[in-house]
Design a protein around this motif. Sequence first.
Motif, PDB file in Angstrom:
ATOM      1  N   ALA A  80       0.835  -1.206   0.000  1.00 47.64           N
ATOM      2  CA  ALA A  80       0.000   0.000   0.000  1.00 47.64           C
ATOM      3  C   ALA A  80       0.873   1.261   0.000  1.00 47.64           C
ATOM      4  O   ALA A  80       0.581   2.239  -0.707  1.00 47.64           O
ATOM      5  N   GLU A  81       1.966   1.235   0.790  1.00 46.65           N
ATOM      6  CA  GLU A  81       2.882   2.383   0.804  1.00 46.65           C
ATOM      7  C   GLU A  81       3.534   2.578  -0.565  1.00 46.65           C
ATOM      8  O   GLU A  81       3.709   3.715  -1.026  1.00 46.65           O
ATOM      9  N   LEU A  82       3.894   1.476  -1.202  1.00 45.91           N
ATOM     10  CA  LEU A  82       4.523   1.567  -2.524  1.00 45.91           C
ATOM     11  C   LEU A  82       3.547   2.135  -3.554  1.00 45.91           C
ATOM     12  O   LEU A  82       3.935   2.954  -4.405  1.00 45.91           O
ATOM     13  N   LYS A  83       2.302   1.741  -3.462  1.00 45.99           N
ATOM     14  CA  LYS A  83       1.295   2.265  -4.385  1.00 45.99           C
ATOM     15  C   LYS A  83       1.115   3.774  -4.205  1.00 45.99           C
ATOM     16  O   LYS A  83       1.032   4.528  -5.191  1.00 45.99           O
ATOM     17  N   ALA A  84       1.090   4.220  -2.940  1.00 46.23           N
ATOM     18  CA  ALA A  84       0.954   5.655  -2.668  1.00 46.23           C
ATOM     19  C   ALA A  84       2.184   6.418  -3.155  1.00 46.23           C
ATOM     20  O   ALA A  84       2.072   7.521  -3.717  1.00 46.23           O
ATOM     21  N   ALA A  85       3.375   5.835  -2.953  1.00 43.76           N
ATOM     22  CA  ALA A  85       4.608   6.499  -3.402  1.00 43.76           C
ATOM     23  C   ALA A  85       4.644   6.608  -4.920  1.00 43.76           C
ATOM     24  O   ALA A  85       5.060   7.635  -5.477  1.00 43.76           O
ATOM     25  N   LYS A  86       4.210   5.568  -5.619  1.00 39.64           N
ATOM     26  CA  LYS A  86       4.161   5.623  -7.079  1.00 39.64           C
ATOM     27  C   LYS A  86       3.187   6.697  -7.559  1.00 39.64           C
ATOM     28  O   LYS A  86       3.460   7.414  -8.535  1.00 39.64           O
ATOM     29  N   SER A  87       2.068   6.814  -6.871  1.00 38.38           N
ATOM     30  CA  SER A  87       1.086   7.827  -7.244  1.00 38.38           C
ATOM     31  C   SER A  87       1.661   9.237  -7.088  1.00 38.38           C
ATOM     32  O   SER A  87       1.469  10.107  -7.955  1.00 38.38           O
ATOM     33  N   LYS A  88       2.401   9.463  -5.997  1.00 40.23           N
ATOM     34  CA  LYS A  88       2.995  10.783  -5.765  1.00 40.23           C
ATOM     35  C   LYS A  88       4.051  11.106  -6.819  1.00 40.23           C
ATOM     36  O   LYS A  88       4.095  12.222  -7.358  1.00 40.23           O
ATOM     37  N   THR A  89       4.904  10.135  -7.129  1.00 41.75           N
ATOM     38  CA  THR A  89       5.941  10.396  -8.138  1.00 41.75           C
ATOM     39  C   THR A  89       5.324  10.608  -9.521  1.00 41.75           C
ATOM     40  O   THR A  89       5.819  11.430 -10.307  1.00 41.75           O
ATOM     41  N   ASN A  90       4.260   9.887  -9.820  1.00 41.79           N
ATOM     42  CA  ASN A  90       3.595  10.085 -11.115  1.00 41.79           C
ATOM     43  C   ASN A  90       2.981  11.482 -11.204  1.00 41.79           C
ATOM     44  O   ASN A  90       3.016  12.130 -12.264  1.00 41.79           O
ATOM     45  N   THR A  91       2.422  11.933 -10.076  1.00 45.19           N
ATOM     46  CA  THR A  91       1.848  13.288 -10.061  1.00 45.19           C
ATOM     47  C   THR A  91       2.930  14.342 -10.274  1.00 45.19           C
ATOM     48  O   THR A  91       2.757  15.305 -11.046  1.00 45.19           O
ATOM     49  N   LYS A  92       4.070  14.165  -9.580  1.00 40.50           N
ATOM     50  CA  LYS A  92       5.176  15.112  -9.742  1.00 40.50           C
ATOM     51  C   LYS A  92       5.725  15.066 -11.163  1.00 40.50           C
ATOM     52  O   LYS A  92       6.068  16.100 -11.753  1.00 40.50           O
ATOM     53  N   ILE A  96       6.004  18.225 -13.723  1.00 35.71           N
ATOM     54  CA  ILE A  96       7.266  18.627 -14.358  1.00 35.71           C
ATOM     55  C   ILE A  96       7.116  18.653 -15.876  1.00 35.71           C
ATOM     56  O   ILE A  96       7.587  19.578 -16.563  1.00 35.71           O
ATOM     57  N   LYS A  97       6.455  17.641 -16.397  1.00 40.53           N
ATOM     58  CA  LYS A  97       6.250  17.579 -17.846  1.00 40.53           C
ATOM     59  C   LYS A  97       5.407  18.754 -18.336  1.00 40.53           C
ATOM     60  O   LYS A  97       5.640  19.301 -19.427  1.00 40.53           O
ATOM     61  N   LYS A  98       4.459  19.165 -17.516  1.00 38.15           N
ATOM     62  CA  LYS A  98       3.596  20.286 -17.898  1.00 38.15           C
ATOM     63  C   LYS A  98       4.384  21.588 -17.968  1.00 38.15           C
ATOM     64  O   LYS A  98       4.136  22.444 -18.827  1.00 38.15           O
ATOM     65  N   ILE A  99       5.371  21.739 -17.054  1.00 34.38           N
ATOM     66  CA  ILE A  99       6.185  22.960 -17.076  1.00 34.38           C
ATOM     67  C   ILE A  99       7.165  22.936 -18.240  1.00 34.38           C
ATOM     68  O   ILE A  99       7.386  23.944 -18.930  1.00 34.38           O
ATOM     69  N   ILE A 100       7.758  21.763 -18.462  1.00 32.29           N
ATOM     70  CA  ILE A 100       8.749  21.669 -19.540  1.00 32.29           C
ATOM     71  C   ILE A 100       8.091  21.804 -20.906  1.00 32.29           C
ATOM     72  O   ILE A 100       8.599  22.484 -21.802  1.00 32.29           O
ATOM     73  N   ASN A 101       6.943  21.183 -21.061  1.00 29.73           N
ATOM     74  CA  ASN A 101       6.214  21.239 -22.331  1.00 29.73           C
ATOM     75  C   ASN A 101       4.844  21.865 -22.084  1.00 29.73           C
ATOM     76  O   ASN A 101       3.844  21.153 -21.957  1.00 29.73           O
ATOM     77  N   SER A 130       9.584  27.041 -10.058  1.00 31.25           N
ATOM     78  CA  SER A 130       8.636  25.946  -9.789  1.00 31.25           C
ATOM     79  C   SER A 130       9.210  24.605 -10.232  1.00 31.25           C
ATOM     80  O   SER A 130       9.064  23.581  -9.543  1.00 31.25           O
ATOM     81  N   LEU A 131       9.880  24.631 -11.386  1.00 27.18           N
ATOM     82  CA  LEU A 131      10.475  23.396 -11.897  1.00 27.18           C
ATOM     83  C   LEU A 131      11.562  22.881 -10.959  1.00 27.18           C
ATOM     84  O   LEU A 131      11.662  21.672 -10.703  1.00 27.18           O
ATOM     85  N   LYS A 132      12.352  23.797 -10.423  1.00 23.02           N
ATOM     86  CA  LYS A 132      13.422  23.401  -9.499  1.00 23.02           C
ATOM     87  C   LYS A 132      12.841  22.741  -8.250  1.00 23.02           C
ATOM     88  O   LYS A 132      13.339  21.715  -7.771  1.00 23.02           O
ATOM     89  N   ILE A 133      11.778  23.339  -7.724  1.00 21.25           N
ATOM     90  CA  ILE A 133      11.143  22.776  -6.519  1.00 21.25           C
ATOM     91  C   ILE A 133      10.540  21.403  -6.822  1.00 21.25           C
ATOM     92  O   ILE A 133      10.710  20.443  -6.066  1.00 21.25           O
ATOM     93  N   LEU A 134       9.857  21.323  -7.965  1.00 23.15           N
ATOM     94  CA  LEU A 134       9.211  20.058  -8.329  1.00 23.15           C
ATOM     95  C   LEU A 134      10.233  18.946  -8.566  1.00 23.15           C
ATOM     96  O   LEU A 134      10.030  17.796  -8.151  1.00 23.15           O
ATOM     97  N   VAL A 135      11.330  19.293  -9.227  1.00 22.58           N
ATOM     98  CA  VAL A 135      12.360  18.285  -9.492  1.00 22.58           C
ATOM     99  C   VAL A 135      12.973  17.786  -8.184  1.00 22.58           C
ATOM    100  O   VAL A 135      13.214  16.586  -8.005  1.00 22.58           O
ATOM    101  N   GLY A 136      13.220  18.710  -7.238  1.00 23.60           N
ATOM    102  CA  GLY A 136      13.760  18.301  -5.940  1.00 23.60           C
ATOM    103  C   GLY A 136      12.812  17.360  -5.207  1.00 23.60           C
ATOM    104  O   GLY A 136      13.229  16.332  -4.653  1.00 23.60           O
TER     105      GLY A 136
END
Length: 230
Positions: A80-92, A96-101, A130-136
Amino acid sequence: MISLRLKSSLAIALICFVLGCCTAFLLTTNCSSPSKSPALTHAALLKQQADSLHAHYHASITALEARNKQLTTELQSTKAELKAAKSKTNTKAAAIKKIINPPGYPAKELIKKSSASPVSENPTLQNCDSLKILVGEFLEETEQKDSIYEAYTLQQDSLITGKDEVIVLQENENRNLSFLFKQSLSQQTILEKDNLSLHKKIKRQRSAGRWLAVGSAIITGLATHYLSNR
């Protein structure tokens, strides 16, 4: 004459006494209970070994199953923790993709946005911050996700190993108990043969005792008749 009759009576009494002792000995031998067979003792020892083996394997298997149950609970929690972590990284990653493109704008709308924006505002610099914060945050969350995934993999491997150990213990128990069971069957066969031989021996002894009793009566009668006619 009296002396002869006295001797005859004593002789008859002696014959009867000897024959009576022989008869009593045979009857006592027939009626006495046989000694405990070694097969019975060995069978009891086999049962004791089987009970001891079962208790040993049962305790080991119970401990392993309890540990596997705990690992299963921990594995579900980690999943369950892994699923939540994957969801957070996918959101980030999507942010990031939205800012870059960034999405494109029609030419007229882009001119309006440029003319309406104050000169002091610089969207490019804001996007970079914003991109710097998101990437971190993305890198930090990715590291956490990898750590959780590693723990999940270790727990999964431990659970598989535990289940394999339970199977091995069960197979060892079945093999050892099967070996003892075969020994028990072999001892039972030997015991049945010994009992059959013992019954035949007792039957022969009883038959011999009866014939001895009959012979004693006949000899006593003949001796009495012979001595009475002298």
